[in-house]
Write a protein that holds these residues in place. Structure first.
Motif: not given
Lengths: 257, 215
Positions: A68, A71-72, A74-75, A96-97, B15, B19, B195
């Motif tokens: 998570e 992923a918040s 690292v794009f 979780a991403g 997500h 984000k 994204e």
């Protein structure tokens, strides 16, 4: 053709820390997975693979939280492997991403799981990880077998046939690790990489054995891999991702620079 | 507070999209939702999606998202489709033996073909997975600050063939010419994953978040 070959730093994560690699006896700590992932993102890595090598289930929650957090921030695409045994596990990691999940041992014991997962979540997020060892003798035509349990248990399954079968079952990508080479720094097993890449319609990621930048280039040029995965050469600052990309591009390989 | 609604119809990795939008949005709240009211009240709407088109379209219809998409597009607010959310805006898709889509663009979703060959006759892997160059055409606001031929991250086995060349704002070559970005009035849609496309992708999302829907 303009599609770039990919460089994928791999984070082998044990109990919440990046370690040197699965097959190393002397495991060196390489840092916090979130920090390491951010560093590779900033360096221009094309994807990141997070391999949870923790044996126990109680640490699984830690993995979910780390995924998570990564992923918040690292794009770029993130693959999570290790301990993926059910569609619930997949759902949890995707939520979780993670963008893709790596299925390894579970596919060997229950191939239909791959089919079910691909139907449910789409082939684009199902990576089948294949750990193989050469079983042919010197001078014989190459033959490789799937091994489980960190390379300790042979299964009698032919690696090339297995790769083809897995793509028929819906795998969107193959992560191919030579257990003979993993941790040796002697380079990929180019023969099995090329055999599997030529036999399957989906992208193949070469893994296991990278010790220098020529090994990465050879994975593409001689192994016909679509992506190359490495861990320790990046973790301990021997090479950076931009150095690796420049080196490969200089040999005529299409890269995202 | 202004909001960006990311439409949740149970398919795919919302997500990442939310984000990434949160990362670039200024004074905008990003809400992942299937509630038509929340979507109606949002200033910007995003339709993401991954997976097979048949399942996506089935969920879109079952949840009434088809109506929500049409209404919101008709209202003139900025609307962004991504990946399967892009393909869903076409007329139909060849995937899963043929599926009717939302027909917001004049375009068809085609299979890459087996075998798919490059200019040298080499066999190409399908899915088209990885970073490929996007040739921009026109001067659409979402390309602001992004150089022509910048690489974006793709993962797809079917590609869009647009019916109206005037709507094409981005093309990629992978064995054949794929139309990977279309725009019409307040709607823009892309095959790649902004994204997941690092700086260039975040810039595109930032451009979208700051766009008023006018061209």
């Amino acid at each position: 053709m303009a599609l770039a070959k990919r460089i994928i730093p791999c984070l082998d994560v044990d109990k919440g820390r990046v370690v040197k690699g699965v097959n190393f006896v002397d495991i060196r700590d390489a840092g916090n997975p979130v920090e390491v992932a951010k560093r590779y993102n900033e360096q221009g890595a094309d994807e990141i693979t997070f391999l949870d090598i923790t044996a126990s289930n109680e640490d699984r929650d830690t993995t979910v939280h780390m995924v998570e957090e990564i992923a918040s921030e690292v794009f770029i695409p993130l693959t999570v492997g290790g301990g993926i045994r059910s569609c619930d596990d997949i759902r949890r990691m995707l939520n979780a991403g993670a963008d893709k999940v790596g299925i390894n041992t579970a596919a060997v014991f229950n191939p239909d799981f791959v089919r079910e997962a691909a139907e449910r979540f789409g082939s684009q997020c199902i990576v089948v990880a294949i750990d193989c060892k050469r079983v042919s003798a010197e001078g014989e035509p190459g033959r490789w077998e799937i091994f489980t349990h960190g390379g300790r248990k042979p299964t009698g399954i032919d690696a090339v046939e297995w790769a083809v079968k897995m793509t028929e079952y819906g795998a969107g990508e193959i992560l191919l690790t030579s257990m003979d080479r993993d941790g040796t720094k002697n380079g990929f097993d180019l023969e099995v990489t090329s055999a599997i890449s030529n036999a399957t319609p989906v992208p193949v990621i070469a893994s296991g054995g990278v010790g220098n930048l020529q090994h990465l280039a050879d994975g593409v040029l001689k192994g016909h891999a679509d992506a190359v995965l490495a861990a320790s050469i990046f973790h301990f600052g021997e090479y950076t991702v931009p150095e690796a990309k420049a080196y490969m591009a200089a040999q005529g390989i299409e890269m995202r620079l | 507070m202004k909001t960006i609604a990311v439409i949740d119809y149970g398919m795919g990795n919302l997500h990442s999209v939310s984000k990434a939008l949160e990362h670039v949005a200024n004074d905008q709240q990003v809400i992942v939702t299937s509630d038509p009211e929340v979507i109606r009240n949002a200033e910007h709407v995003v339709l993401p999606g991954v997976g097979a088109i048949r399942d996506c379209m089935a969920e879109i219809r079952r949840l009434g998202v088809d109506k929500v998409v049409r209404e919101n597009i008709a209202s003139g607010k900025p609307f962004l489709g991504i990946c399967v959310g892009y393909q869903a805006l076409m007329q139909d898709s060849e995937e899963n033996d043929g599926v009717d889509c939302l027909a917001q663009f004049d375009g068809h979703v085609r299979f890459f073909g087996d075998p798919l060959l490059d200019e040298q006759g080499e066999k190409l892997k399908v899915p088209h997975m990885g970073w490929n160059k996007v040739r921009q055409s026109g001067n659409h606001p979402i390309w602001q600050g992004i150089e022509d031929d910048t690489r974006f991250y793709f993962v797809h086995s079917y590609y869009v063939e647009a019916g109206n060349p005037a709507q094409v704002i981005g093309e990629t070559t992978y064995g054949k010419t794929c139309h990977v970005a279309l725009a019409h009035d307040n709607v823009v849609a892309v095959q790649f994953h902004p994204e997941k496309s690092h700086h260039a992708g975040l810039q595109l999302l930032k451009n979208f978040a700051g766009w008023n829907g006018q061209v």
